[in-house]
Design a protein around this motif. Structure first.
Motif, PDB file in Angstrom:
ATOM      1  N   TRP A 195       0.816  -1.209   0.000  1.00 56.92           N
ATOM      2  CA  TRP A 195       0.000   0.000   0.000  1.00 56.92           C
ATOM      3  C   TRP A 195       0.856   1.267   0.000  1.00 56.92           C
ATOM      4  O   TRP A 195       0.609   2.191  -0.748  1.00 56.92           O
ATOM      5  N   TRP A 196       1.869   1.285   0.847  1.00 55.79           N
ATOM      6  CA  TRP A 196       2.690   2.483   0.969  1.00 55.79           C
ATOM      7  C   TRP A 196       3.808   2.541  -0.063  1.00 55.79           C
ATOM      8  O   TRP A 196       4.531   3.535  -0.132  1.00 55.79           O
ATOM      9  N   GLY A 197       3.974   1.495  -0.857  1.00 52.66           N
ATOM     10  CA  GLY A 197       4.928   1.541  -1.967  1.00 52.66           C
ATOM     11  C   GLY A 197       6.332   1.111  -1.627  1.00 52.66           C
ATOM     12  O   GLY A 197       7.243   1.323  -2.419  1.00 52.66           O
ATOM     13  N   SER A 198       6.561   0.495  -0.484  1.00 48.97           N
ATOM     14  CA  SER A 198       7.914   0.063  -0.159  1.00 48.97           C
ATOM     15  C   SER A 198       8.169  -1.315  -0.744  1.00 48.97           C
ATOM     16  O   SER A 198       7.260  -2.081  -1.017  1.00 48.97           O
ATOM     17  N   SER A 199       9.434  -1.621  -0.963  1.00 51.55           N
ATOM     18  CA  SER A 199       9.823  -2.926  -1.487  1.00 51.55           C
ATOM     19  C   SER A 199      10.994  -3.441  -0.673  1.00 51.55           C
ATOM     20  O   SER A 199      11.419  -2.818   0.295  1.00 51.55           O
ATOM     21  N   LYS A 200      11.559  -4.577  -1.118  1.00 50.67           N
ATOM     22  CA  LYS A 200      12.691  -5.134  -0.382  1.00 50.67           C
ATOM     23  C   LYS A 200      13.921  -4.247  -0.495  1.00 50.67           C
ATOM     24  O   LYS A 200      14.745  -4.189   0.414  1.00 50.67           O
ATOM     25  N   THR A 201      14.074  -3.546  -1.605  1.00 47.08           N
ATOM     26  CA  THR A 201      15.265  -2.722  -1.809  1.00 47.08           C
ATOM     27  C   THR A 201      15.102  -1.308  -1.286  1.00 47.08           C
ATOM     28  O   THR A 201      16.072  -0.693  -0.882  1.00 47.08           O
ATOM     29  N   GLN A 202      13.896  -0.768  -1.330  1.00 43.95           N
ATOM     30  CA  GLN A 202      13.714   0.601  -0.842  1.00 43.95           C
ATOM     31  C   GLN A 202      12.547   0.670   0.130  1.00 43.95           C
ATOM     32  O   GLN A 202      11.527   0.043  -0.069  1.00 43.95           O
ATOM     33  N   GLY A 203      12.751   1.412   1.187  1.00 49.18           N
ATOM     34  CA  GLY A 203      11.716   1.560   2.204  1.00 49.18           C
ATOM     35  C   GLY A 203      10.818   2.732   1.886  1.00 49.18           C
ATOM     36  O   GLY A 203      11.056   3.504   0.961  1.00 49.18           O
ATOM     37  N   CYS A 204       9.782   2.861   2.650  1.00 45.91           N
ATOM     38  CA  CYS A 204       8.848   3.957   2.460  1.00 45.91           C
ATOM     39  C   CYS A 204       8.194   4.245   3.808  1.00 45.91           C
ATOM     40  O   CYS A 204       8.047   3.342   4.635  1.00 45.91           O
ATOM     41  N   ILE A 205       7.791   5.452   4.024  1.00 48.60           N
ATOM     42  CA  ILE A 205       7.160   5.828   5.278  1.00 48.60           C
ATOM     43  C   ILE A 205       5.716   5.354   5.274  1.00 48.60           C
ATOM     44  O   ILE A 205       4.978   5.584   4.326  1.00 48.60           O
ATOM     45  N   HIS A 206       5.315   4.705   6.348  1.00 52.16           N
ATOM     46  CA  HIS A 206       3.923   4.302   6.528  1.00 52.16           C
ATOM     47  C   HIS A 206       3.257   5.420   7.323  1.00 52.16           C
ATOM     48  O   HIS A 206       3.545   5.605   8.500  1.00 52.16           O
ATOM     49  N   TRP A 207       2.371   6.146   6.685  1.00 52.56           N
ATOM     50  CA  TRP A 207       1.820   7.351   7.270  1.00 52.56           C
ATOM     51  C   TRP A 207       0.700   7.095   8.274  1.00 52.56           C
ATOM     52  O   TRP A 207       0.262   8.010   8.961  1.00 52.56           O
ATOM     53  N   ALA A 208       0.233   5.867   8.372  1.00 56.59           N
ATOM     54  CA  ALA A 208      -0.816   5.544   9.346  1.00 56.59           C
ATOM     55  C   ALA A 208      -0.612   4.112   9.843  1.00 56.59           C
ATOM     56  O   ALA A 208      -0.094   3.269   9.120  1.00 56.59           O
ATOM     57  N   LYS A 209      -1.033   3.852  11.068  1.00 58.41           N
ATOM     58  CA  LYS A 209      -0.950   2.496  11.621  1.00 58.41           C
ATOM     59  C   LYS A 209      -1.924   1.585  10.888  1.00 58.41           C
ATOM     60  O   LYS A 209      -2.985   2.017  10.426  1.00 58.41           O
TER      61      LYS A 209
END
Length: 160
Positions: A71-85
């Motif tokens: 949902w937040w667009g992160s993958s194994k190589t790049q992380g992403c901020i999860h804006w909600a719990k």
């Protein structure tokens, strides 16, 4: 057959969910597209097993974690901020949230439906077998775990 290692038994479900999410990971979807894929495909994959068995909590958390990463667009190589719990994203759309399923609660609701079927259809084959084995002298609502319960019976009592 479900043995002592429940996580190993249900690992196939987790792998199917992860496989679906990984094939979509590289594609660019709108928020609506991601929401539709999650609700119509990913959250449906474990539904049958969840209607019969209590899925281990760690497996539910792993699936929810994978959905949140997608949902937040992160993958194994790049992380992403999860804006909600994740718990907040599982709240109903009428409350302004996404309405994703909380797998543990959904699992318990589906198993509770099996208990409801036992109460509503006491002449069904399933109800007769379970009554003869686990609650011969009481009603379903007063039934106890017993000495050698099956995994299905443990699951049904958890949903009760």
């Amino acid at each position: 057959m479900v043995g002592r290692s429940k996580i190993g038994f249900f690992n196939d479900i987790k792998l199917r969910v992860l496989n679906k999410l990984s094939t979509w990971q590289s594609k660019k979807f709108s928020c609506g597209g991601k929401e539709l894929l999650i609700k119509a495909v990913v959250q449906v994959v474990p539904a049958y097993a969840m209607s019969v068995f209590k899925i281990p909590q760690t497996l539910c958390e792993d699936i929810e974690r994978a959905i949140a990463r997608f949902w937040w667009g992160s993958s194994k190589t790049q992380g992403c901020i999860h804006w909600a719990k994740w718990e907040r994203m599982c709240h109903a759309k009428t409350r302004g949230e996404m309405g994703f399923r909380d797998f543990s609660s959904f699992n318990q609701a589906l198993i509770a439906k099996q208990g409801w079927r036992i109460l509503q259809n006491p002449e069904s084959l399933m109800a007769k077998i379970l009554k003869a084995k686990y609650f011969k002298h009481t009603g379903f609502m007063e039934a106890k775990l017993g000495s050698t319960p099956s995994f299905v019976w443990r699951s049904i009592l958890w949903g009760q």
